[in-house]
Design a protein around this motif. Structure first.
Motif, PDB file in Angstrom:
ATOM      1  N   ARG A 115       0.829  -1.213   0.000  1.00 45.08           N
ATOM      2  CA  ARG A 115       0.000   0.000   0.000  1.00 45.08           C
ATOM      3  C   ARG A 115       0.863   1.262   0.000  1.00 45.08           C
ATOM      4  O   ARG A 115       0.375   2.356  -0.287  1.00 45.08           O
ATOM      5  N   PHE A 116       2.162   1.107   0.353  1.00 46.81           N
ATOM      6  CA  PHE A 116       3.065   2.263   0.418  1.00 46.81           C
ATOM      7  C   PHE A 116       3.927   2.404  -0.833  1.00 46.81           C
ATOM      8  O   PHE A 116       4.861   3.196  -0.850  1.00 46.81           O
ATOM      9  N   ARG A 117       3.617   1.640  -1.878  1.00 48.58           N
ATOM     10  CA  ARG A 117       4.503   1.613  -3.036  1.00 48.58           C
ATOM     11  C   ARG A 117       4.604   2.966  -3.742  1.00 48.58           C
ATOM     12  O   ARG A 117       5.594   3.236  -4.417  1.00 48.58           O
ATOM     13  N   ASN A 118       3.590   3.830  -3.579  1.00 47.21           N
ATOM     14  CA  ASN A 118       3.627   5.122  -4.256  1.00 47.21           C
ATOM     15  C   ASN A 118       4.241   6.231  -3.414  1.00 47.21           C
ATOM     16  O   ASN A 118       4.375   7.361  -3.886  1.00 47.21           O
ATOM     17  N   ASN A 119       4.605   5.921  -2.161  1.00 44.02           N
ATOM     18  CA  ASN A 119       5.318   6.915  -1.356  1.00 44.02           C
ATOM     19  C   ASN A 119       6.660   7.223  -2.010  1.00 44.02           C
ATOM     20  O   ASN A 119       7.303   6.349  -2.587  1.00 44.02           O
ATOM     21  N   ILE A 120       7.087   8.456  -1.879  1.00 42.97           N
ATOM     22  CA  ILE A 120       8.268   8.894  -2.619  1.00 42.97           C
ATOM     23  C   ILE A 120       9.510   8.082  -2.254  1.00 42.97           C
ATOM     24  O   ILE A 120      10.326   7.741  -3.107  1.00 42.97           O
ATOM     25  N   HIS A 121       9.672   7.744  -0.967  1.00 40.97           N
ATOM     26  CA  HIS A 121      10.855   6.974  -0.585  1.00 40.97           C
ATOM     27  C   HIS A 121      10.745   5.521  -1.055  1.00 40.97           C
ATOM     28  O   HIS A 121      11.762   4.877  -1.332  1.00 40.97           O
ATOM     29  N   SER A 122       9.517   5.004  -1.173  1.00 39.74           N
ATOM     30  CA  SER A 122       9.354   3.670  -1.758  1.00 39.74           C
ATOM     31  C   SER A 122       9.753   3.678  -3.220  1.00 39.74           C
ATOM     32  O   SER A 122      10.432   2.766  -3.707  1.00 39.74           O
ATOM     33  N   ARG A 123       9.355   4.718  -3.925  1.00 37.48           N
ATOM     34  CA  ARG A 123       9.678   4.801  -5.345  1.00 37.48           C
ATOM     35  C   ARG A 123      11.175   5.019  -5.542  1.00 37.48           C
ATOM     36  O   ARG A 123      11.752   4.566  -6.537  1.00 37.48           O
ATOM     37  N   LEU A 131      20.199   0.373  -2.952  1.00 39.53           N
ATOM     38  CA  LEU A 131      20.215   1.111  -1.687  1.00 39.53           C
ATOM     39  C   LEU A 131      19.969   0.182  -0.501  1.00 39.53           C
ATOM     40  O   LEU A 131      20.502   0.414   0.592  1.00 39.53           O
ATOM     41  N   ILE A 132      19.186  -0.857  -0.703  1.00 35.12           N
ATOM     42  CA  ILE A 132      18.937  -1.819   0.375  1.00 35.12           C
ATOM     43  C   ILE A 132      20.226  -2.530   0.754  1.00 35.12           C
ATOM     44  O   ILE A 132      20.518  -2.738   1.945  1.00 35.12           O
ATOM     45  N   GLU A 133      21.011  -2.921  -0.246  1.00 38.49           N
ATOM     46  CA  GLU A 133      22.288  -3.585   0.032  1.00 38.49           C
ATOM     47  C   GLU A 133      23.226  -2.641   0.779  1.00 38.49           C
ATOM     48  O   GLU A 133      23.944  -3.055   1.696  1.00 38.49           O
ATOM     49  N   MET A 134      23.229  -1.385   0.410  1.00 45.76           N
ATOM     50  CA  MET A 134      24.051  -0.403   1.106  1.00 45.76           C
ATOM     51  C   MET A 134      23.619  -0.278   2.564  1.00 45.76           C
ATOM     52  O   MET A 134      24.453  -0.162   3.471  1.00 45.76           O
ATOM     53  N   PHE A 135      22.316  -0.325   2.805  1.00 51.39           N
ATOM     54  CA  PHE A 135      21.789  -0.250   4.169  1.00 51.39           C
ATOM     55  C   PHE A 135      22.262  -1.440   5.000  1.00 51.39           C
ATOM     56  O   PHE A 135      22.666  -1.287   6.155  1.00 51.39           O
ATOM     57  N   TYR A 136      22.231  -2.647   4.399  1.00 54.70           N
ATOM     58  CA  TYR A 136      22.692  -3.840   5.117  1.00 54.70           C
ATOM     59  C   TYR A 136      24.139  -3.688   5.566  1.00 54.70           C
ATOM     60  O   TYR A 136      24.501  -4.053   6.692  1.00 54.70           O
ATOM     61  N   TRP A 137      25.002  -3.148   4.687  1.00 54.05           N
ATOM     62  CA  TRP A 137      26.408  -3.059   5.029  1.00 54.05           C
ATOM     63  C   TRP A 137      26.689  -1.921   6.002  1.00 54.05           C
ATOM     64  O   TRP A 137      27.667  -1.959   6.746  1.00 54.05           O
ATOM     65  N   ILE A 138      25.845  -0.921   6.022  1.00 54.37           N
ATOM     66  CA  ILE A 138      25.970   0.109   7.060  1.00 54.37           C
ATOM     67  C   ILE A 138      25.717  -0.515   8.433  1.00 54.37           C
ATOM     68  O   ILE A 138      26.400  -0.203   9.417  1.00 54.37           O
ATOM     69  N   ILE A 139      24.725  -1.411   8.515  1.00 59.59           N
ATOM     70  CA  ILE A 139      24.456  -2.121   9.769  1.00 59.59           C
ATOM     71  C   ILE A 139      25.676  -2.937  10.180  1.00 59.59           C
ATOM     72  O   ILE A 139      26.077  -2.951  11.355  1.00 59.59           O
ATOM     73  N   ASN A 140      26.291  -3.633   9.215  1.00 52.19           N
ATOM     74  CA  ASN A 140      27.503  -4.402   9.505  1.00 52.19           C
ATOM     75  C   ASN A 140      28.593  -3.509  10.088  1.00 52.19           C
ATOM     76  O   ASN A 140      29.230  -3.850  11.089  1.00 52.19           O
ATOM     77  N   LEU A 390       9.871  -1.894   7.530  1.00 50.12           N
ATOM     78  CA  LEU A 390       9.311  -1.271   6.331  1.00 50.12           C
ATOM     79  C   LEU A 390       7.936  -0.670   6.612  1.00 50.12           C
ATOM     80  O   LEU A 390       7.593   0.404   6.111  1.00 50.12           O
ATOM     81  N   TRP A 391       7.139  -1.368   7.418  1.00 49.98           N
ATOM     82  CA  TRP A 391       5.828  -0.835   7.777  1.00 49.98           C
ATOM     83  C   TRP A 391       5.982   0.451   8.591  1.00 49.98           C
ATOM     84  O   TRP A 391       5.255   1.424   8.379  1.00 49.98           O
ATOM     85  N   ALA A 392       6.942   0.469   9.499  1.00 51.86           N
ATOM     86  CA  ALA A 392       7.135   1.637  10.363  1.00 51.86           C
ATOM     87  C   ALA A 392       7.544   2.870   9.565  1.00 51.86           C
ATOM     88  O   ALA A 392       7.120   3.993   9.886  1.00 51.86           O
ATOM     89  N   ILE A 393       8.359   2.677   8.537  1.00 48.27           N
ATOM     90  CA  ILE A 393       8.812   3.824   7.745  1.00 48.27           C
ATOM     91  C   ILE A 393       7.926   4.061   6.530  1.00 48.27           C
ATOM     92  O   ILE A 393       8.222   4.930   5.706  1.00 48.27           O
ATOM     93  N   ARG A 394       6.855   3.258   6.421  1.00 44.68           N
ATOM     94  CA  ARG A 394       5.892   3.398   5.330  1.00 44.68           C
ATOM     95  C   ARG A 394       6.562   3.271   3.963  1.00 44.68           C
ATOM     96  O   ARG A 394       6.409   4.125   3.079  1.00 44.68           O
ATOM     97  N   ALA A 395       7.309   2.178   3.806  1.00 45.31           N
ATOM     98  CA  ALA A 395       7.993   1.914   2.536  1.00 45.31           C
ATOM     99  C   ALA A 395       7.704   0.494   2.079  1.00 45.31           C
ATOM    100  O   ALA A 395       7.432  -0.391   2.905  1.00 45.31           O
ATOM    101  N   ASP A 396       7.742   0.291   0.780  1.00 44.36           N
ATOM    102  CA  ASP A 396       7.555  -1.035   0.207  1.00 44.36           C
ATOM    103  C   ASP A 396       8.904  -1.554  -0.264  1.00 44.36           C
ATOM    104  O   ASP A 396       9.726  -0.802  -0.796  1.00 44.36           O
ATOM    105  N   LYS A 397       9.133  -2.831  -0.047  1.00 46.03           N
ATOM    106  CA  LYS A 397      10.417  -3.426  -0.394  1.00 46.03           C
ATOM    107  C   LYS A 397      10.560  -3.538  -1.918  1.00 46.03           C
ATOM    108  O   LYS A 397       9.664  -4.035  -2.591  1.00 46.03           O
ATOM    109  N   PRO A 398      11.667  -3.080  -2.479  1.00 41.43           N
ATOM    110  CA  PRO A 398      11.821  -3.143  -3.930  1.00 41.43           C
ATOM    111  C   PRO A 398      12.249  -4.532  -4.399  1.00 41.43           C
ATOM    112  O   PRO A 398      12.839  -5.298  -3.640  1.00 41.43           O
ATOM    113  N   ALA A 399      11.937  -4.834  -5.625  1.00 43.99           N
ATOM    114  CA  ALA A 399      12.447  -6.060  -6.230  1.00 43.99           C
ATOM    115  C   ALA A 399      13.890  -5.829  -6.640  1.00 43.99           C
ATOM    116  O   ALA A 399      14.232  -4.773  -7.173  1.00 43.99           O
TER     117      ALA A 399
END
Length: 413
Positions: A115-123, A131-140, A390-399
């Motif tokens: 439902r959040f796929r049209n939010n600007i940060h989801s897009r 960007l998701i991979e970059m986020f994972y390595w920041i956590i590392n 993802l629900w908390a930040i109102r974002a949809d996971k990208p393929a």
């Protein structure tokens, strides 16, 4: 521990035998972060989803995302295999009904983020999935930064420096006197002295290689492999293996601080050639850097994981190919095979000759890589947490777009 027990003696460097490095040079502190950031953002752009607009919604975009939903690839960021129970994302195909996840054998229902796929940060994420991979390595990286603080707090009463020195000497003793000694026919000190006596220019090069290759090389590999991997599942297996190796190593850093050879008392004969050569990396300095984290060697752990991935893709030990792979001629088979063996071998020589690690550090790192490879799906337990985030930040996971651009251009790993 008496020096005679380990039979280590201070090397006699006099006159022309003293270690003379090349004229010292040191990169400005901003150069290395800039290099890493340039690699990451370059591949973020290179692996972007084409024909997709962040600012505007169109029927074309809708078609792209609907096809993603129909295959379920949007929810395969952690790399599910076909048929995995975790891949059963939705209760029905009805709009926005909860996802069904399997967590420790229990079915849990989690919010549907489509439902959040049209939010600007989801897009933005849909346009640039890397960007998701970059986020994972920041956590590392954040986890690593915490290891020094946690270890110092744990050994505050006994003194972490003394504990780490004791552990370092215990490693040397185990290599020389325990049943494991058959795996260590060469001593670290002999390797460093061989370079200092007869190959000083080579040691100067290795000093800089130790400081400057590790982070950019590993980040560069992750980016390159995301771009060329035959499938996201293959990429995710490697990424999860490296991540689990990280977490195992970081936990060891906290509970088993180990002093590298270069920081041992001078009577053991090791020289801190990296600092002597003024080749210290910006990643090796600062109050959050764990200088007492010799065991295991992540320099070797990363390089071994990278090397084995390249050996796998050389096809030397396989008869069948993955979908998306091409049959390689003899030249490319040998190229991947030689680089796959040569890179970890080069890093092993580097970490030992610069007195930053013991041979046992590399052995333990190798064991961690194998354990992580066979247990990498343990990260599936974090899927519900990812859904909630993802629900908390109102974002949809990208393929993921793993390999898409490379294969579109006719490339096949």
């Amino acid at each position: 521990m008496p020096d005679t027990e380990l039979n280590y003696t201070m090397p006699d460097f006099t006159g022309n035998q003293q270690f003379h490095s090349m004229p010292a040079w040191k990169l400005p502190g901003w150069v290395e972060p800039l290099v890493v950031a340039s690699i990451l953002f370059s591949f973020m752009f290179l692996t972007r989803r084409r024909n997709f607009s962040i600012a505007s919604w169109s029927k074309t975009d809708s078609g792209i995302l609907d096809s993603v939903d129909s295959t379920g690839s949007r929810d395969r960021l952690l790399g599910y295999e076909e048929g995995d129970s975790e891949h059963e994302d939705y209760i029905t195909t009805s709009k926005h009904l909860p996802k069904r996840r399997n967590c420790f054998g229990t079915t849990v229902f989690l919010p549907n983020t489509t439902r959040f796929r049209n939010n600007i940060h989801s897009r933005l994420l849909q346009k640039f999935p890397f960007l998701i991979e970059m986020f994972y390595w920041i956590i590392n990286y954040a986890f690593y930064r915490c290891t020094s603080i946690a270890s110092q707090a744990l050994f505050a009463k006994t003194g972490i420096w003394d504990v780490a020195q004791e552990h370092g000497l215990a490693v040397l003793e185990a290599e020389e006197f325990s049943v494991l000694s058959i795996f260590f026919p060469i001593r670290e000190l002999d390797v460093q002295q061989w370079f200092m006596r007869d190959h000083q220019n080579a040691l100067t090069f290795l000093n800089r290689a130790y400081a400057l290759i590790h982070i950019p090389g590993t980040v560069g590999f992750i980016c390159w492999y995301y771009y060329v991997a035959p499938s996201f599942n293959t990429f995710a297996t490697v990424r999860r293996t490296m991540t689990l190796t990280n977490f195992m190593a970081f936990t060891t850093f906290i509970f088993y601080p180990c002093m590298p050879p270069r920081l041992l008392p001078k009577e053991y004969g090791f020289l801190d050639t990296v600092r002597h050569d003024d080749a210290e990396s910006v990643w090796m300095s600062g109050k959050f850097v764990n200088t007492l984290a010799a065991m295991p060697s992540m320099h070797f752990g990363y390089s071994f994981c990278i090397g084995m991935t390249l050996v796998y893709h050389s096809g030397v030990f396989r008869r069948s190919l993955e979908p998306g792979e091409s049959k390689k001629n003899a030249f490319w088979k040998m190229f991947y095979f030689i680089v796959g063996l040569g890179y970890p071998t080069f890093l092993l020589v580097t970490i030992v000759s610069t007195a930053n690690h013991y041979f046992m550090d590399a052995l333990v790192a190798t064991c961690f890589v194998f354990i992580s490879f066979y247990c990498n799906k343990i990260f599936y337990v974090f899927i519900p947490l990812e859904d909630l985030l993802l629900w908390a930040i109102r974002a949809d996971k990208p393929a993921p777009t793993t390999g898409d651009r490379f294969h579109e251009r006719g490339g096949r790993l």
